[in-house]
Write a protein that holds these residues in place. Sequence first.
Motif, PDB file in Angstrom:
ATOM      1  N   ILE A   4       2.020 -20.922  20.529  1.00 53.26           N
ATOM      2  CA  ILE A   4       2.246 -19.853  19.567  1.00 53.26           C
ATOM      3  C   ILE A   4       2.716 -20.432  18.235  1.00 53.26           C
ATOM      4  CG2 ILE A   4       3.494 -17.719  19.082  1.00 53.26           C
ATOM      5  CD1 ILE A   4       4.039 -17.468  22.085  1.00 53.26           C
ATOM      6  N   GLY A   5       2.105 -19.976  17.169  1.00 55.80           N
ATOM      7  CA  GLY A   5       2.580 -20.311  15.829  1.00 55.80           C
ATOM      8  C   GLY A   5       3.342 -19.132  15.255  1.00 55.80           C
ATOM      9  N   ILE A   6       4.590 -19.340  14.889  1.00 61.81           N
ATOM     10  CA  ILE A   6       5.422 -18.275  14.327  1.00 61.81           C
ATOM     11  C   ILE A   6       5.623 -18.525  12.844  1.00 61.81           C
ATOM     12  CG2 ILE A   6       7.640 -17.080  14.414  1.00 61.81           C
ATOM     13  CD1 ILE A   6       7.948 -18.011  17.302  1.00 61.81           C
ATOM     14  N   ILE A  90       1.625 -15.454  14.897  1.00 56.48           N
ATOM     15  CA  ILE A  90       2.278 -14.177  14.652  1.00 56.48           C
ATOM     16  C   ILE A  90       3.146 -14.331  13.402  1.00 56.48           C
ATOM     17  CG2 ILE A  90       2.288 -13.298  17.016  1.00 56.48           C
ATOM     18  CD1 ILE A  90       5.126 -14.300  17.340  1.00 56.48           C
ATOM     19  N   ILE A  91       3.189 -13.287  12.600  1.00 58.22           N
ATOM     20  CA  ILE A  91       4.069 -13.262  11.433  1.00 58.22           C
ATOM     21  C   ILE A  91       5.280 -12.427  11.813  1.00 58.22           C
ATOM     22  CG2 ILE A  91       4.307 -12.671   8.999  1.00 58.22           C
ATOM     23  CD1 ILE A  91       1.284 -12.859   8.727  1.00 58.22           C
ATOM     24  N   ALA A  92       6.453 -13.055  11.845  1.00 56.50           N
ATOM     25  CA  ALA A  92       7.674 -12.392  12.309  1.00 56.50           C
ATOM     26  C   ALA A  92       8.296 -11.565  11.189  1.00 56.50           C
ATOM     27  CB  ALA A  92       8.673 -13.430  12.830  1.00 56.50           C
ATOM     28  N   SER A  93       7.487 -10.671  10.640  1.00 54.87           N
ATOM     29  CA  SER A  93       7.925  -9.810   9.548  1.00 54.87           C
ATOM     30  C   SER A  93       6.885  -8.723   9.371  1.00 54.87           C
ATOM     31  CB  SER A  93       8.068 -10.616   8.250  1.00 54.87           C
ATOM     32  OG  SER A  93       8.375  -9.778   7.161  1.00 54.87           O
ATOM     33  N   ASN A  94       7.333  -7.504   9.078  1.00 54.44           N
ATOM     34  CA  ASN A  94       6.401  -6.398   8.842  1.00 54.44           C
ATOM     35  C   ASN A  94       5.741  -6.473   7.472  1.00 54.44           C
ATOM     36  OD1 ASN A  94       6.640  -3.915  11.002  1.00 54.44           O
ATOM     37  ND2 ASN A  94       8.533  -5.097  10.911  1.00 54.44           N
ATOM     38  N   THR A  95       6.526  -6.763   6.435  1.00 53.99           N
ATOM     39  CA  THR A  95       6.047  -6.664   5.062  1.00 53.99           C
ATOM     40  C   THR A  95       4.755  -7.440   4.806  1.00 53.99           C
ATOM     41  OG1 THR A  95       8.288  -6.253   4.241  1.00 53.99           O
ATOM     42  CG2 THR A  95       6.666  -7.037   2.649  1.00 53.99           C
ATOM     43  N   PRO A  96       4.648  -8.727   5.204  1.00 55.47           N
ATOM     44  CA  PRO A  96       3.408  -9.457   4.915  1.00 55.47           C
ATOM     45  C   PRO A  96       2.181  -8.893   5.621  1.00 55.47           C
ATOM     46  CG  PRO A  96       5.194 -10.958   5.495  1.00 55.47           C
ATOM     47  CD  PRO A  96       5.651  -9.583   5.845  1.00 55.47           C
ATOM     48  N   SER A 113      -1.641  -8.724  15.133  1.00 53.07           N
ATOM     49  CA  SER A 113      -1.119  -7.743  14.182  1.00 53.07           C
ATOM     50  C   SER A 113       0.047  -6.955  14.765  1.00 53.07           C
ATOM     51  CB  SER A 113      -2.230  -6.769  13.789  1.00 53.07           C
ATOM     52  OG  SER A 113      -1.712  -5.645  13.123  1.00 53.07           O
ATOM     53  N   ILE A 114       1.116  -6.844  13.995  1.00 58.72           N
ATOM     54  CA  ILE A 114       2.242  -6.019  14.420  1.00 58.72           C
ATOM     55  C   ILE A 114       1.870  -4.538  14.358  1.00 58.72           C
ATOM     56  CG2 ILE A 114       3.383  -5.670  12.182  1.00 58.72           C
ATOM     57  CD1 ILE A 114       6.055  -6.338  13.625  1.00 58.72           C
TER      58      ILE A 114
END
Length: 247
Positions: A4-6, A90-96, A113-114
């Motif tokens: 996993i890439g965070i 995964i991008i650990a943030s909603n905004t991006p 996608s979140i």
Amino acid sequence: MKKIGILGGVGWASTVDYYRAIAEGASRHFAKCGHGSPLPIPQMTIESVVQAHTRALRGMAGDEDSWADFDAVFRAALLTLERAGCDFGIIASNTPHARLHAIQRGVTMPILSIFDATAKATAKTGAEKALVLGTSVTMEARNYADRLSVEGISANERLPQPEIAKMQSMIDTDFYGGASENARGRLLAYCNRHATPGTAILLACTELPLAFPNHLDDPVFKAAGHLFVNPSAAHVAAALTEALEEG
């Protein structure tokens, strides 16, 4: 297991919680399978961007060109994770995620996608209405509303700008680096003003769930008379499912 890439750093406290939740979730999975100690967890690489930098690069809604520098920072981070051999990111943030369509251009590694994970979790609640709370970027955009509509759920109309500004200010003061002792009370007061009965409240900033430490791993939970959806937990669950697919 898949690696996993965070992409983290926005903010760092929720990035820490993503790592913890993935590790503990994998450990619970293998413990149930009867695996002996030490319990396996997926390989993970974290590429952390600088929030003070990315905040300054935010563009204007409806002006694609104004987001070019913001997109470039996140795209470079994803490419770094891709070169590190991660199987997905995964991008650990909603905004991006509001810019995911542009950020992932040229990235061949799949990105979870979140929005997808959260919409599916919200659908399981049976709620027909949702209130989306998050940064000004998240609350001004219609990404969550569009994805929720696919599940037959109606998101709130855009709140007045002063109310969006209040939420952004709350995130910047009471949720930076974790949840302050005032964070939960301020957040619940905001929910009381804007959530109607039967509404699923999406804590669509990865710091907001930190106000409910007993529910950090629950995609859906109830507290103080409200039904909450925790996008971070839903996102982590999706990442675990993907990582363990081959394990």
